[in-house]
Design a protein around this motif. Structure first.
Motif, PDB file in Angstrom:
ATOM      1  N   GLY A 173      22.406 -23.400 -28.456  1.00 27.18           N
ATOM      2  CA  GLY A 173      22.693 -24.771 -28.578  1.00 27.18           C
ATOM      3  C   GLY A 173      24.300 -25.138 -29.257  1.00 27.18           C
ATOM      4  O   GLY A 173      25.171 -24.430 -29.233  1.00 27.18           O
ATOM      5  N   LYS A 174      24.281 -26.442 -29.629  1.00 23.07           N
ATOM      6  CA  LYS A 174      25.637 -26.678 -30.355  1.00 23.07           C
ATOM      7  C   LYS A 174      25.598 -26.856 -31.860  1.00 23.07           C
ATOM      8  O   LYS A 174      24.904 -27.420 -32.290  1.00 23.07           O
ATOM      9  N   MET A 175      26.525 -26.365 -32.508  1.00 22.36           N
ATOM     10  CA  MET A 175      26.681 -26.458 -34.065  1.00 22.36           C
ATOM     11  C   MET A 175      27.093 -27.977 -34.210  1.00 22.36           C
ATOM     12  O   MET A 175      27.957 -28.519 -33.724  1.00 22.36           O
ATOM     13  N   LEU A 176      26.208 -28.486 -35.193  1.00 19.89           N
ATOM     14  CA  LEU A 176      26.604 -29.869 -35.567  1.00 19.89           C
ATOM     15  C   LEU A 176      27.292 -30.062 -36.908  1.00 19.89           C
ATOM     16  O   LEU A 176      28.263 -30.568 -36.895  1.00 19.89           O
ATOM     17  N   ARG A 177      27.001 -29.089 -37.552  1.00 16.48           N
ATOM     18  CA  ARG A 177      28.010 -28.951 -38.919  1.00 16.48           C
ATOM     19  C   ARG A 177      27.735 -27.583 -39.738  1.00 16.48           C
ATOM     20  O   ARG A 177      26.736 -26.636 -39.457  1.00 16.48           O
ATOM     21  N   GLN A 178      28.487 -27.100 -40.655  1.00 22.82           N
ATOM     22  CA  GLN A 178      28.492 -25.989 -41.605  1.00 22.82           C
ATOM     23  C   GLN A 178      28.595 -26.639 -43.173  1.00 22.82           C
ATOM     24  O   GLN A 178      29.431 -27.254 -43.314  1.00 22.82           O
ATOM     25  N   PHE A 179      27.921 -25.905 -43.864  1.00 20.57           N
ATOM     26  CA  PHE A 179      27.848 -26.064 -45.297  1.00 20.57           C
ATOM     27  C   PHE A 179      27.891 -24.832 -46.246  1.00 20.57           C
ATOM     28  O   PHE A 179      26.997 -23.799 -45.655  1.00 20.57           O
ATOM     29  N   THR A 180      28.248 -24.906 -47.311  1.00 26.64           N
ATOM     30  CA  THR A 180      27.869 -23.682 -48.256  1.00 26.64           C
ATOM     31  C   THR A 180      27.034 -24.296 -49.362  1.00 26.64           C
ATOM     32  O   THR A 180      27.001 -25.341 -49.803  1.00 26.64           O
ATOM     33  N   GLU A 184      21.210 -18.996 -56.556  1.00 24.79           N
ATOM     34  CA  GLU A 184      20.641 -18.884 -58.172  1.00 24.79           C
ATOM     35  C   GLU A 184      21.372 -17.377 -58.512  1.00 24.79           C
ATOM     36  O   GLU A 184      21.681 -17.380 -59.784  1.00 24.79           O
ATOM     37  N   ASP A 185      21.567 -16.681 -57.713  1.00 24.21           N
ATOM     38  CA  ASP A 185      21.976 -15.209 -58.117  1.00 24.21           C
ATOM     39  C   ASP A 185      23.532 -15.388 -57.967  1.00 24.21           C
ATOM     40  O   ASP A 185      24.340 -14.308 -58.695  1.00 24.21           O
ATOM     41  N   GLY A 186      24.452 -16.545 -58.063  1.00 17.40           N
ATOM     42  CA  GLY A 186      25.658 -16.588 -58.047  1.00 17.40           C
ATOM     43  C   GLY A 186      26.432 -16.452 -56.737  1.00 17.40           C
ATOM     44  O   GLY A 186      27.640 -16.730 -56.430  1.00 17.40           O
ATOM     45  N   GLU A 187      25.619 -15.884 -55.778  1.00 16.31           N
ATOM     46  CA  GLU A 187      26.197 -15.777 -54.400  1.00 16.31           C
ATOM     47  C   GLU A 187      26.353 -17.203 -53.658  1.00 16.31           C
ATOM     48  O   GLU A 187      25.517 -17.789 -53.733  1.00 16.31           O
ATOM     49  N   GLU A 188      27.306 -17.210 -52.894  1.00 17.13           N
ATOM     50  CA  GLU A 188      27.756 -18.245 -51.942  1.00 17.13           C
ATOM     51  C   GLU A 188      27.222 -18.017 -50.557  1.00 17.13           C
ATOM     52  O   GLU A 188      27.789 -16.940 -50.161  1.00 17.13           O
ATOM     53  N   LYS A 189      26.305 -18.858 -49.891  1.00 12.63           N
ATOM     54  CA  LYS A 189      25.963 -18.616 -48.532  1.00 12.63           C
ATOM     55  C   LYS A 189      26.278 -19.880 -47.797  1.00 12.63           C
ATOM     56  O   LYS A 189      26.479 -20.995 -48.217  1.00 12.63           O
ATOM     57  N   THR A 190      26.860 -19.324 -46.551  1.00 13.62           N
ATOM     58  CA  THR A 190      27.139 -20.461 -45.682  1.00 13.62           C
ATOM     59  C   THR A 190      25.902 -20.748 -44.530  1.00 13.62           C
ATOM     60  O   THR A 190      25.319 -19.957 -44.145  1.00 13.62           O
ATOM     61  N   PHE A 191      25.835 -21.785 -44.353  1.00 15.73           N
ATOM     62  CA  PHE A 191      24.557 -22.338 -43.227  1.00 15.73           C
ATOM     63  C   PHE A 191      25.202 -23.072 -42.239  1.00 15.73           C
ATOM     64  O   PHE A 191      26.151 -24.044 -42.530  1.00 15.73           O
ATOM     65  N   GLU A 192      24.657 -22.944 -40.995  1.00 17.40           N
ATOM     66  CA  GLU A 192      25.024 -23.672 -39.722  1.00 17.40           C
ATOM     67  C   GLU A 192      23.814 -24.294 -39.012  1.00 17.40           C
ATOM     68  O   GLU A 192      22.914 -23.870 -39.243  1.00 17.40           O
TER      69      GLU A 192
END
Length: 299
Positions: A236-243, A247-255
Motif C-alpha cells: 500500500g501507500k505510506m501515510l505517515r512515519q513517526f518515532t 522503555e529500554d531507551g531505544e528509539e524506534k521508527t513506525f510507518e
C-alpha cells in the motif's frame, strides 16, 4: 438399593465413558484440583448426592435408547441433559459410589483418578509462545518471546490442554513477510496404556485450522525463509512515519500504510496476519475478504 441388571448397565456405561474421555471439559473437570477440593469438603452431603446421581445415570441410560454395551461418549451424555454427569466422575475418584453400588467393578477407575494425572493439565496461555523473528539469533532469545492474553477461541473456555507436561507450542513468524512456523514439544505425554485408554488432547490441529495453509514445520526451512524478509516492501501507500522512545531507551521508527484488497499479494499477507486477533480480541472473527469495501491500515 438397585437391581443387579441396572448395576451391570451402570458398570458397562461408566467403563465405556471412561474409555472414551474425548470431551476436554470432562477431563478438566475430573482432574481439576479445585473441583476435587470442592467435593472433598462436601463429604457430609455425599449420602444425599449419590442417590440423585444414580437416578440421573438411570435416566440417561433410558433416554439414550441404545445398547449399553456400545461406547457412549460424554457428548451423548450432555445431549441427554444429565446435569450431574460431572459429579459422577468426581465421586468416582474417591470411590464414593462403592457403598451404594457394591456390585460395580471399580477396577481401572482408580488408575484414571490418581492425582498423578494432574500434572498433565497445562494452561494453554502459558504453553503458547510467539515470536516475530528478525534474525536467526531471535529463535533462542527468550527476550523476543511473547504470549497470548487469551486462548479460549482455539483451546476451549477453560484454556487448558490435557495430556502433556512441559508442553511448549511454538508459533513463530518472520517479522516482515509473516512466514509462519508451527511446532510443539513436551517433556512427557500421557500413556493411554497406563491410564486406561485416556488420550491426550490435540495440540496442533485446532491451531493449524486457523492458520494459512502452507505454514512451515521445519525450523531449517523457517530460517531459510528469513532471508526473503530483506527484500520485503510493505503493501500500500505510506501515510505517515513517526518515532517512539521505548522503555529500554531505544528509539524506534513506525510507518503507517493504507491499502485495499486490490493490492497484489496483500490478501495472502492479511491471511497470515489475522490469527493474531484470536489471542488478543475476545469473540474475534475473521472478516469477509471478498468484500472489496474493506480498507486496511497497517503499522
Amino acid at each position: 438399593m438397585t437391581d443387579a441388571p441396572f448395576l451391570n448397565k451402570c458398570n458397562t456405561f461408566l467403563v465405556g465413558v471412561l474409555e472414551q474421555l474425548s470431551d476436554r471439559n470432562c477431563r478438566e473437570y475430573l482432574y481439576n484440583s479445585d473441583t476435587r477440593n470442592n467435593f472433598a469438603n462436601r463429604d457430609n452431603e455425599t449420602t444425599e448426592l449419590v442417590p440423585n446421581v444414580i437416578a440421573e445415570i438411570k435416566k440417561a441410560l433410558k433416554d439414550v435408547k441404545r445398547d449399553v454395551n456400545n461406547k457412549i461418549t460424554m457428548n451423548s451424555f450432555h445431549r441427554k441433559n444429565c446435569n450431574d454427569c460431572m459429579l459422577v466422575f468426581c465421586l468416582l475418584q474417591w470411590q464414593l459410589l462403592a457403598p451404594f453400588m457394591p456390585n460395580i467393578n471399580m477396577a481401572g477407575i482408580s488408575g484414571i483418578a490418581r492425582d498423578s494425572l494432574e500434572h498433565f493439565v497445562i494452561d494453554s496461555n502459558e504453553a503458547l509462545e510467539f515470536k516475530l523473528v528478525r534474525t536467526e539469533a531471535d529463535l533462542e532469545n527468550e527476550g523476543t518471546t511473547f504470549q497470548p492474553e487469551m486462548s479460549h477461541q482455539v483451546y476451549g473456555d477453560s484454556e487448558q490442554i490435557f495430556g502433556y507436561s512441559g508442553l511448549r507450542i511454538k508459533l513463530y513468524y518472520t517479522a516482515c513477510r509473516l512466514t509462519t512456523y508451527l511446532a510443539h514439544s513436551y517433556a512427557e505425554k500421557v500413556n493411554p496404556e497406563r491410564y486406561d485408554g485416556v488420550q491426550a488432547d490435540e495440540v496442533i490441529k485446532p491451531l493449524a485450522e486457523r492458520l494459512q495453509p502452507g505454514y512451515l514445520t521445519n525450523v531449517d526451512d523457517f530460517i531459510a525463509a528469513l532471508k526473503k524478509d530483506a527484500a520485503f516492501k510493505p503493501y500500500g501507500k505510506m501515510l505517515r512515519q513517526f518515532t517512539v522512545d521505548m522503555e529500554d531507551g531505544e528509539e524506534k521508527t513506525f510507518e503507517v500504510y493504507f491499502c485495499d484488497i486490490s493490492e497484489p499479494g496483500f490478501l495472502e499477507y492479511h491471511e497470515r496476519m489475522q490469527p493474531f486477533i484470536l489471542w488478543y480480541i475476545d469473540a474475534a472473527s475473521y472478516i469477509d475478504v471478498d468484500d472489496d469495501r474493506w480498507r486496511f491500515i497497517v503499522v
